[in-house]
Design an enzyme around this catalytic site. Structure first.
Site, PDB file in Angstrom:
ATOM      1  NE  ARG A 124      13.903  80.794   9.712  1.00 52.70           N
ATOM      2  CZ  ARG A 124      15.265  79.913   9.592  1.00 52.70           C
ATOM      3  NH1 ARG A 124      14.867  79.039   8.220  1.00 52.70           N
ATOM      4  NH2 ARG A 124      15.892  80.561  10.346  1.00 52.70           N
ATOM      5  NE  ARG A 181      19.863  84.372  13.029  1.00 51.37           N
ATOM      6  CZ  ARG A 181      20.372  83.921  12.405  1.00 51.37           C
ATOM      7  NH1 ARG A 181      21.832  84.669  12.884  1.00 51.37           N
ATOM      8  NH2 ARG A 181      20.900  82.816  11.645  1.00 51.37           N
TER       9      ARG A 181
HETATM   10  P1  AMP Z   1      19.464  80.228   8.267  1.00 48.91           P
HETATM   11  O1  AMP Z   1      20.341  80.617   7.185  1.00 48.91           O
HETATM   12  O2  AMP Z   1      18.461  79.654   8.521  1.00 48.91           O
HETATM   13  O3  AMP Z   1      19.654  80.595   9.689  1.00 48.91           O
HETATM   14  O4  AMP Z   1      18.252  81.681   7.710  1.00 48.91           O
HETATM   15  C1  AMP Z   1      18.773  82.802   7.879  1.00 48.91           C
HETATM   16  C2  AMP Z   1      18.074  83.725   7.206  1.00 48.91           C
HETATM   17  O5  AMP Z   1      17.497  84.003   6.650  1.00 48.91           O
HETATM   18  C3  AMP Z   1      16.920  84.059   8.410  1.00 48.91           C
HETATM   19  O6  AMP Z   1      17.515  84.543   9.550  1.00 48.91           O
HETATM   20  C4  AMP Z   1      15.072  84.451   7.841  1.00 48.91           C
HETATM   21  O7  AMP Z   1      15.443  85.786   7.430  1.00 48.91           O
HETATM   22  C5  AMP Z   1      15.651  83.743   6.234  1.00 48.91           C
HETATM   23  N1  AMP Z   1      15.361  82.310   5.771  1.00 48.91           N
HETATM   24  C6  AMP Z   1      15.534  81.319   5.609  1.00 48.91           C
HETATM   25  N2  AMP Z   1      14.498  80.319   5.591  1.00 48.91           N
HETATM   26  C7  AMP Z   1      13.426  81.237   5.713  1.00 48.91           C
HETATM   27  C8  AMP Z   1      11.985  80.361   5.637  1.00 48.91           C
HETATM   28  N3  AMP Z   1      11.455  79.645   6.151  1.00 48.91           N
HETATM   29  N4  AMP Z   1      11.321  82.045   6.270  1.00 48.91           N
HETATM   30  C9  AMP Z   1      11.309  83.318   5.873  1.00 48.91           C
HETATM   31  N5  AMP Z   1      12.520  83.526   6.324  1.00 48.91           N
HETATM   32  C10 AMP Z   1      14.047  81.893   5.667  1.00 48.91           C
END
Ligand code: AMP
Length: 227
Positions: A124, A181
């Site tokens: 990310r 986000r």
């Molecule tokens: P997601 O389930 O992919 O929408 O991720 C939910 C949250 O987890 C994100 O908003 C971030 O806070 C954290 N997160 C997930 N993947 C990453 C990543 N590769 N780098 C940093 N934060 C992450």
């Protein structure tokens, strides 16, 4: 004279043995690189990465690594990593690279001889993309391609707020966190696409339509890389 010939033969035989060894190493390395299929499934929050990952992992026999899911698992189990990550996730911010990269790497090494991985929600940031490359190269493999699901912003917000009722996720239910986000995605994550674009590994895929239609588009792109 005989003694002299013997003296010359020794380096020649060492050279031949070394050459044979190097050919074997290069061949084995190439085989490993060709064998694994490592896909980055990319896109903003709500683009459908999780849904499509579940389908692709079955179709191609891959391991699905979702950093968001792993963080949520750690929060649920009250681990130290979970506690550190929660503060960022609750605000819709990214968890720091150092924590995320080491967590991802420790998940990858848990799998013995996988056919490949679907990286969902990772990388990310540019630092994560570079770290992933270094890590995979060290394991004689690499990213095959990045497939990016393209969905417009208002559709994403609608999907995430709808998903809140079933996901139970706090970061899906509050519109200001959802919007943050997406802002964070545009600022820090979207530029990661160009990292894969310059090496010809990026493919954009329309992320609207039925689940089956989107899967078909993803598979068409993926199959072109596999052949
Ligand atoms: P997601 O389930 O992919 O929408 O991720 C939910 C949250 O987890 C994100 O908003 C971030 O806070 C954290 N997160 C997930 N993947 C990453 C990543 N590769 N780098 C940093 N934060 C992450």
């Amino acid at each position: 004279m005989k003694k002299f010939n013997h003296f010359l033969e020794w380096p020649v035989s060492v050279y031949l043995v070394m050459r044979q060894y190097l050919i074997r190493v290069i061949f084995a390395t190439k085989q490993t690189i060709l064998r694994m299929l490592n896909v980055v499934l990319f896109g903003p929050p709500g683009a459908g990465k999780g849904t499509q990952s579940e389908i692709l992992l079955q179709r191609y026999g891959l391991v699905h690594l979702s950093t968001g899911d792993i963080f949520r698992y750690n929060i649920k189990n009250a681990t130290e990593l979970g506690q550190q990550a929660k503060a960022f996730m609750d605000k819709g911010e990214l968890v720091p690279d150092s924590l995320t990269i080491s967590m991802l790497e420790s998940e990858v090494v848990k799998h013995q001889e996988p056919k490949g991985f679907i990286f969902d929600g990772f990388p990310r940031t540019s630092a994560q993309a570079e770290a992933l490359d270094r890590f995979l190269n060290g394991r004689n493999t690499s990213i095959t391609c990045m497939l990016a699901l393209e969905v417009d912003e208002e559709e994403l917000i609608k999907r995430l707020l709808n998903r809140a009722s079933t996901s139970g996720r706090a970061d899906d239910s509050d519109e200001s966190i959802v919007r943050n986000r997406i802002t964070v995605y545009n600022r820090e994550t979207a530029p990661v696409a160009s990292y894969y674009e310059v090496c010809g590994k990026y493919r954009g895929v329309k992320g609207v339509g039925t689940v089956e239609e989107i899967t078909a588009r993803l598979c068409a792109e993926l199959d072109a890389f596999v052949q």
